[in-house]
Design an enzyme around this catalytic site. Structure first.
Site, PDB file in Angstrom:
ATOM      1  N   LYS A 229      74.073  21.023  88.774  1.00  0.00           N
ATOM      2  CA  LYS A 229      73.938  22.418  89.059  1.00  0.00           C
ATOM      3  C   LYS A 229      75.353  22.982  89.805  1.00  0.00           C
ATOM      4  O   LYS A 229      75.665  23.959  89.399  1.00  0.00           O
ATOM      5  CB  LYS A 229      72.769  22.625  89.629  1.00  0.00           C
ATOM      6  CG  LYS A 229      72.471  24.610  90.339  1.00  0.00           C
ATOM      7  CD  LYS A 229      71.476  24.821  90.006  1.00  0.00           C
ATOM      8  CE  LYS A 229      71.270  26.396  90.219  1.00  0.00           C
ATOM      9  NZ  LYS A 229      69.891  26.796  90.405  1.00  0.00           N
ATOM     10  N   GLU A 239      76.357  33.921  86.170  1.00  0.00           N
ATOM     11  CA  GLU A 239      75.803  33.916  84.809  1.00  0.00           C
ATOM     12  C   GLU A 239      76.245  34.876  83.985  1.00  0.00           C
ATOM     13  O   GLU A 239      75.833  35.306  83.034  1.00  0.00           O
ATOM     14  CB  GLU A 239      74.368  34.022  85.011  1.00  0.00           C
ATOM     15  CG  GLU A 239      73.319  33.518  83.722  1.00  0.00           C
ATOM     16  CD  GLU A 239      71.970  33.520  84.107  1.00  0.00           C
ATOM     17  OE1 GLU A 239      71.672  32.828  85.001  1.00  0.00           O
ATOM     18  OE2 GLU A 239      71.288  34.126  83.333  1.00  0.00           O
ATOM     19  N   ARG A 243      76.325  29.013  82.977  1.00  0.00           N
ATOM     20  CA  ARG A 243      75.066  29.019  83.737  1.00  0.00           C
ATOM     21  C   ARG A 243      73.802  29.381  83.069  1.00  0.00           C
ATOM     22  O   ARG A 243      72.754  29.165  83.306  1.00  0.00           O
ATOM     23  CB  ARG A 243      75.166  29.932  85.067  1.00  0.00           C
ATOM     24  CG  ARG A 243      74.245  29.716  85.974  1.00  0.00           C
ATOM     25  CD  ARG A 243      74.212  30.469  87.358  1.00  0.00           C
ATOM     26  NE  ARG A 243      73.409  30.285  88.415  1.00  0.00           N
ATOM     27  CZ  ARG A 243      73.251  30.268  89.509  1.00  0.00           C
ATOM     28  NH1 ARG A 243      74.416  30.768  90.355  1.00  0.00           N
ATOM     29  NH2 ARG A 243      72.243  30.134  90.430  1.00  0.00           N
ATOM     30  N   HIS A 250      63.093  28.789  79.671  1.00  0.00           N
ATOM     31  CA  HIS A 250      62.614  29.832  80.795  1.00  0.00           C
ATOM     32  C   HIS A 250      62.113  31.174  80.075  1.00  0.00           C
ATOM     33  O   HIS A 250      61.428  31.907  80.435  1.00  0.00           O
ATOM     34  CB  HIS A 250      64.046  30.209  81.647  1.00  0.00           C
ATOM     35  CG  HIS A 250      63.841  29.244  82.765  1.00  0.00           C
ATOM     36  ND1 HIS A 250      64.196  27.898  82.640  1.00  0.00           N
ATOM     37  CD2 HIS A 250      63.796  29.733  84.136  1.00  0.00           C
ATOM     38  CE1 HIS A 250      63.997  27.299  83.598  1.00  0.00           C
ATOM     39  NE2 HIS A 250      63.841  28.139  84.808  1.00  0.00           N
ATOM     40  N   HIS A 254      58.807  32.360  81.192  1.00  0.00           N
ATOM     41  CA  HIS A 254      58.344  33.646  81.765  1.00  0.00           C
ATOM     42  C   HIS A 254      57.199  34.567  81.156  1.00  0.00           C
ATOM     43  O   HIS A 254      56.608  35.113  81.706  1.00  0.00           O
ATOM     44  CB  HIS A 254      59.726  34.642  82.039  1.00  0.00           C
ATOM     45  CG  HIS A 254      60.731  34.151  82.940  1.00  0.00           C
ATOM     46  ND1 HIS A 254      61.864  34.350  83.106  1.00  0.00           N
ATOM     47  CD2 HIS A 254      60.592  33.120  83.965  1.00  0.00           C
ATOM     48  CE1 HIS A 254      62.317  33.686  84.025  1.00  0.00           C
ATOM     49  NE2 HIS A 254      61.388  33.084  84.685  1.00  0.00           N
ATOM     50  N   HIS A 268      55.501  27.865  88.102  1.00  0.00           N
ATOM     51  CA  HIS A 268      56.537  28.101  87.391  1.00  0.00           C
ATOM     52  C   HIS A 268      57.375  26.836  86.592  1.00  0.00           C
ATOM     53  O   HIS A 268      57.438  26.901  85.495  1.00  0.00           O
ATOM     54  CB  HIS A 268      57.693  28.729  88.345  1.00  0.00           C
ATOM     55  CG  HIS A 268      59.082  28.869  87.708  1.00  0.00           C
ATOM     56  ND1 HIS A 268      59.424  29.988  86.679  1.00  0.00           N
ATOM     57  CD2 HIS A 268      60.243  28.186  87.804  1.00  0.00           C
ATOM     58  CE1 HIS A 268      60.572  29.761  86.289  1.00  0.00           C
ATOM     59  NE2 HIS A 268      61.211  28.943  87.018  1.00  0.00           N
TER      60      HIS A 268
END
Ligand code: NAD
Ligand code: GLY
Length: 366
Positions: A229, A239, A243, A250, A254, A268
């Protein structure tokens, strides 16, 4: 006590991530250089406070600081406007100056909320992350994304604001419920898939070490994820490019979380774990055999492989779930952004996935 230090270097700042075992017992040895002012305000939650607040308070007091704290309810609902407002009023009541340091002691919820408060209160105060969940240690405490949720969606109010230091005590994972540990592991799997095939293979071979919470193994995987990371954030803090790869799984995750109203039925990291499987299915180059291998690993450790395993009473409507994907903040001009795999260990961004394909994936995993 062995403590490993990694440095996160962005254009505007540089800060250490210190990873060790039982660090909280000797925190005063490490914190002084990262805390210039007289006042320290620790933010934590009702579950973490009885476990670790005393040790952290004690360490800051030992370095001569005046220490305040706030204990918030545990859980995602604490990343709200209301909680942010109440916390802000509490912090402002101690008359902070720009050297007053906020300390986030807890999981990603406390880290995201405290980081956001630090980024705006008196136009910015320093903050320290002391993450106590696997998810926060491998992901949310590093890289400076802060946020709260609002009616329009999750993490839609936030900032990029880097901490001044991150202290990770792997021993805190001993008290973490197994379900939370596995949710954090969803993000660990993500790192292997998106950027390191050897790491991914190691993860698949070492389910027992994870389940036994072998500390040296946990230290090793945390170090590895933080290093990956840190490298990505150094290259692309805000981002604009690489990134985005950290969002593997995701967009699916989401949508699933939104469908369940963030009410705790899915965590999550569990959603990310499932989202990673879906992203593999979306990626033309990934064989069904590879997908089955990861499903078998999830089965071995206890992560869900299908939406019905999360809640069999829910109607998993693929159209509705796909609509939620279009409401994601990563959807640009009505086009969905998905992170796909070229191969295991190499990811890429795609903006050309058609709605029908996404619906098909949700149907497949219903
Ligand atoms: P969390 O903060 O809600 O923590 C999970 C639960 O574990 C809570 O009930 C907490 O009280 C408890 N807990 C924490 N540490 C414990 C310990 N050592 N022992 C026992 N219990 C403990 O959830 P999380 O999974 O850490 O974080 C999820 C949040 O992180 C989400 O809001 C997500 O959006 C955010 N996130 C942010 C980023 C980022 O880059 N900023 C990245 C990923 C996720
Ligand atoms: N968790 C994704 C990121 O930090 O960019």
């Amino acid at each position: 006590m062995h403590v490993e230090t990694q440095i996160v270097q962005t254009q505007a700042s540089s800060y250490p991530i210190m990873i060790g075992e039982a660090m909280l017992d000797h925190l005063e040895e490490w914190i002084a250089p990262y805390c210039a002012g007289q006042k320290v305000f620790i933010v934590t939650d009702e579950t973490v406070a009885p476990l670790y607040l005393n040790a952290v308070q004690h360490a800051f007091k030992k370095t001569g600081k005046v220490v305040y704290h706030s204990i918030l309810p545990a859980g995602e609902a604490t990343k709200s406007f209301a909680a942010f407002q109440a916390l802000s009023e509490e912090i402002l009541a101690i008359l902070p100056d720009r050297k007053t340091t906020l300390v986030a002691l807890g999981g990603g919820v406390i880290g995201d909320l405290t980081g956001f408060a630090a980024s705006v209160l008196v136009r910015g105060v320093p903050f320290i992350q002391i993450p106590t969940t696997l998810l926060a240690q491998v992901d949310s405490s590093v890289g400076g994304k802060t946020a709260i949720n609002c009616d329009a969606g999750k993490n839609l109010i936030g900032s990029f604001y880097q901490p001044v230091a991150v202290f990770m005590d792997v021993a805190t994972l001993e008290t973490l419920p197994m379900r939370e540990l596995l949710a954090g592991y969803g993000e660990v799997i993500k790192y292997g898939l998106l950027g390191d095939v050897a790491f991914y293979e190691k993860l698949l071979e070492n389910a027992p070490c994870l389940l036994q919470r072998d500390k040296s193994y946990l230290c090793e995987i945390i170090r590895h994820c933080c290093q990956m990371k840190a490298e990505i954030v150094a290259e692309d803090e805000k981002e604009q490019g690489k990134r985005a790869l950290l969002n593997l799984g995701h967009t699916f995750a989401h949508a699933i979380e939104k469908h369940l109203h963030y009410d705790g039925r899915i965590l999550h990291g569990e959603a990310v774990a499932l989202g990673c499987l879906m992203a593999m299915s979306l990626s033309e180059n990934i064989s069904q055999g590879e997908i089955e291998r990861l499903k078998a690993h999830y089965g071995e450790i206890g992560l869900p492989c299908q939406l019905s395993e999360i809640d069999a009473t829910v109607t998993w409507n693929a159209k509705m779930l796909t609509n939620y994907c279009y409401q994601d903040k990563k959807a640009l001009d009505g086009k969905l952004t998905f992170i796909m795999l070229k191969e295991i260990g190499e990811a890429t961004v795609s903006n050309s996935i058609q709605r029908g394909v996404v619906e098909k994936i949700f149907t497949q995993y219903a």
